[in-house]
Design an enzyme around this catalytic site. Structure first.
Site, PDB file in Angstrom:
ATOM      1  N   ILE A 321       0.608  -1.200  -0.022  1.00  0.00           N
ATOM      2  CA  ILE A 321       0.240  -0.086  -0.287  1.00  0.00           C
ATOM      3  C   ILE A 321       0.853   1.273   0.282  1.00  0.00           C
ATOM      4  CG2 ILE A 321      -1.851  -1.317   1.350  1.00  0.00           C
ATOM      5  CD1 ILE A 321      -1.013  -0.431   3.707  1.00  0.00           C
ATOM      6  N   SER A 323       5.533   2.826  -0.387  1.00  0.00           N
ATOM      7  CA  SER A 323       6.163   2.505  -0.733  1.00  0.00           C
ATOM      8  C   SER A 323       7.433   4.010  -0.854  1.00  0.00           C
ATOM      9  CB  SER A 323       7.075   1.695  -1.587  1.00  0.00           C
ATOM     10  OG  SER A 323       6.937   2.864  -3.035  1.00  0.00           O
ATOM     11  N   GLY A 324       8.548   3.657  -0.443  1.00  0.00           N
ATOM     12  CA  GLY A 324       9.368   4.852  -0.425  1.00  0.00           C
ATOM     13  C   GLY A 324      11.381   4.357  -0.264  1.00  0.00           C
ATOM     14  N   VAL A 329       5.983  -0.177   3.301  1.00  0.00           N
ATOM     15  CA  VAL A 329       3.986  -0.476   4.006  1.00  0.00           C
ATOM     16  C   VAL A 329       3.462  -1.813   3.146  1.00  0.00           C
ATOM     17  CG1 VAL A 329       2.371   0.380   5.037  1.00  0.00           C
ATOM     18  CG2 VAL A 329       4.827   2.186   4.446  1.00  0.00           C
ATOM     19  N   ASP A 449       9.514  15.603   9.732  1.00  0.00           N
ATOM     20  CA  ASP A 449       8.883  14.890   8.514  1.00  0.00           C
ATOM     21  C   ASP A 449       7.643  15.154   8.229  1.00  0.00           C
ATOM     22  OD1 ASP A 449       9.397  14.215   6.098  1.00  0.00           O
ATOM     23  OD2 ASP A 449       9.115  11.788   6.341  1.00  0.00           O
TER      24      ASP A 449
END
Length: 640
Positions: A321, A323-324, A329, A449
């Site tokens: 669900i 990404s980075g 996730v 963040d």
């Protein structure tokens, strides 16, 4: 303008369509006694050369689009009596040099973006005799007590700022005061009794503060139509028309049965505490026992790698669900059928294991309704012997705020829109979480963040701030606050151990900056990294250019406006009078919506201002957003 005669004494160009900047040549008109440029479309900064006009008695710059700082050179205008600078976009602090204008009778700085404290030099001008207006800014601190020299001042408007503390005792010297507005601030303590003895006072507005105690019924307080005290929940008494609760009365002297009551009360409390402790012990023991049988424990966490792999169907792309650079996730289903979000971290960086463990231990202690709580963690190895680290959270059914603000064509949320009220609630939730992290944790924490993708929405659309991207060292997609970009904003939560205490003020101010940018994104629907924003245009400047008259042109087109009683089409035969009333009500509604949006955007502007020390404190942000939402709700419920 620069070619005009140097002998000119009066220059009146107000209420036209003049645009552009004030030319530097204005400084040549050294004999001017009146400069009237109000209600035009002038912008840019007011040049310092205006300080050369030392014969100036009247200065009218109001109702334009002037920005930047108020020039300190205005302090050179020592015979100035009237200074109108309201309804512009001035920002930063009020220059103390204005205190040099020893003949100033009228000063209006309202409806700007001014912040910081009010200079004592200015508030101590005994010449102020007509009006001092600083409402609708972001001024902070206590109201200076130096006003006691302004004994002839007739009108004082300081409402819609973030002043705190008590109403100054020096106000008792303002014997000529006719109108006093201190509404929509953070003032506390009791209403001074001397206000009732100011015989000239005919209008008093103290609404929406934190005042407490009993309200007098004498002098101006006897006239409910002359005062406003709404929004002070701890006030009591007063005349019946104020509709305040009655003050509780404590009977004087000692109660005859006090010697019996006190020991009995202590005994009852002791028994209750003992019983409560036993119940809590049993609950905790049962809960721990249930956890130990529900999850496979690898010695460091509540779940094993096999549990995680099984819950995500071997990390299937169907369950991916997000990404980075930090990792991925997944949506997972645990053995007890609980749906969770599982954040699997990349661990290529040296020392990541220790950092992960330290941060997990720190974050376990966080307890706030708007901060996503870690259910458990997994620190293990995968089937190939590689280190494996993940965090497990409750699954948020409505996804991230980013999905709602920027829905893609194939997004399941593309047909869902956030109303203004929902956006206000989300902003309040996020600000409340920041306030908790900054001031109410055992060791203060900076978020570092803050962005829409790190804000998740549950089934009730309550916003929860998610934990951060510890391994992300790239600043490519981050908005770095000006003047403090030497701080490492990609380190996730910053626990302030002794070796990093010096970073703490910058981390707090960086969070405030990020929140300001986030708030502007929530209202405009534009990413701060949008292609339209370049070196000359940022989202901060984009909003600044629209304030206050063009805010409706830049709001998110997906924003909806909830109303308790939606307008319905008139049936045939309705009287013409009813139609006129409805048209008037539409004008009123539009104006109130515009006022609400302007207030929200100004908070975003001040929080993301270039100077870190002039940003609004997060507790003031929370209080102001609550006041804006309350005002919006009252407007919705009002039957026009």
């Amino acid at each position: 303008m620069a070619n005009l005669s140097t002998h000119m004494q009066i220059l009146t160009l107000g209420s036209n369509l003049i645009h552009g900047n004030i030319p530097i040549g204005i400084g040549n008109l050294v004999n001017l006694s009146l400069l009237e440029l109000g209600h035009n479309n002038l912008g840019g900064r007011v040049p310092d050369v205006i300080g050369k006009l030392q014969k100036l008695e009247g200065l009218h710059l109001n109702g334009n689009k002037f920005s930047g700082l108020i020039p300190s050179a205005l302090g050179n205008l020592t015979i100035l009596t009237r200074n109108f600078m309201e309804k512009n976009k001035f920002e930063g602090s009020i220059p103390p040099n204005l205190g040099n204008c020893q003949k100033l009778q009228v000063l209006n700085l309202s409806s700007n973006n001014l912040s910081g404290t009010v200079p004592k030099q200015l508030m101590g001008l005994s010449s102020l005799s007509i009006s001092l207006v600083m409402s609708h800014n972001f001024l902070t601190g206590e109201i200076p007590s130096s006003l006691d020299d302004c004994i002839s001042l007739e009108r004082l408007y300081l409402g819609n700022n973030t002043f705190d503390g008590a109403i100054p005792q020096s106000f008792k010297s303002l014997r000529g005061l006719e109108e006093l507005d201190l509404s929509c601030n953070n003032l506390s303590e009791k209403i001074p009794k001397f206000l009732g003895k100011l015989t000239s006072l005919r209008h008093l507005n103290l609404s929406y503060n934190y005042l407490d105690g009993e309200v007098s019924q004498e002098e101006i307080f006897a006239n409910a139509s002359a005062i406003s005290l709404v929004g002070n929940d701890k006030l009591c008494g007063g005349v019946p028309n104020l509709l305040l609760p009655k003050c509780s009365r404590k009977s004087p002297g000692k109660h005859p049965g006090l010697k019996v009551v006190i020991p009995v009360t202590i005994a009852v409390i002791f028994v209750i505490l003992l019983f409560s402790s036993f119940v809590i012990y049993c609950i905790v023991k049962a809960f721990r026992g249930r956890r130990s049988t529900s999850y496979s424990n690898d010695g460091q966490s509540g779940l094993s790698y096999s549990d995680i792999s099984r819950s995500t169907d071997k990390f299937s792309e169907v369950n991916l669900i997000g990404s980075g650079s930090f990792g991925y996730v997944y949506r997972g289903i645990l053995v007890d059928e609980r749906i969770v979000a599982i954040k699997v971290l990349k661990l290529q960086q040296q020392g990541a294991l220790k950092s992960f463990i330290d941060e997990c231990n720190a974050l376990r202690s966080i307890r706030h309704r708007n901060i996503l709580r870690i259910i458990t963690t997994c620190s293990s190895v995968d089937h190939e012997g590689n280190d494996f680290k993940c965090l497990v959270f409750d699954f948020m059914s409505n996804g991230s705020l980013d999905l709602w603000l920027h829905p893609s064509a194939n997004d399941q949320h593309q047909n869902k829109k956030l109303s203004l009220l929902q956006r206000l609630n989300i902003a309040i939730d996020v600000a409340s979480a920041l306030d908790y992290l900054h001031h109410y944790c055992e060791t203060p924490i900076a978020h570092c963040d803050l962005k829409p993708s790190n804000i998740l929405l549950n089934e009730d659309m309550t916003a929860l701030s998610v934990t951060l991207d510890w391994q992300n060292s790239s600043l490519k997609h981050q908005i770095i606050p000006p003047k403090i970009n030497h701080v490492n904003w990609a380190q996730g939560f910053h626990r302030l151990y002794s070796s990093r205490v010096h970073e703490w003020p910058f981390s707090i101010l960086g969070d405030i900056y990020s929140f300001g940018i986030l708030l502007l994104e929530i209202v405009t629907g534009k990413r701060p990294t949008d292609d339209m924003f370049n070196d000359d245009l940022s989202i901060h400047r984009f909003v600044s250019m629209a304030l206050p008259d063009h805010v409706m042109e830049i709001i998110d087109p997906l924003m909806t406006f909830e109303e308790e009683n939606p307008d319905e089409n008139f049936e045939h035969g309705v009287e013409e009078k009813a139609l006129i009333i409805d048209i008037d009500s539409q004008v009123y509604k539009h104006r109130k919506l515009e006022e609400c949006l302007v207030s929200v955007m100004r908070i975003g502007q001040v929080c993301s201002t270039a100077s870190p020390r002039e940003r609004m404190a997060v507790n003031s942000v929370v209080n102001n957003l609550h006041a804006i939402r309350d005002s919006f709700l009252r407007f919705q419920k009002r039957k026009i």
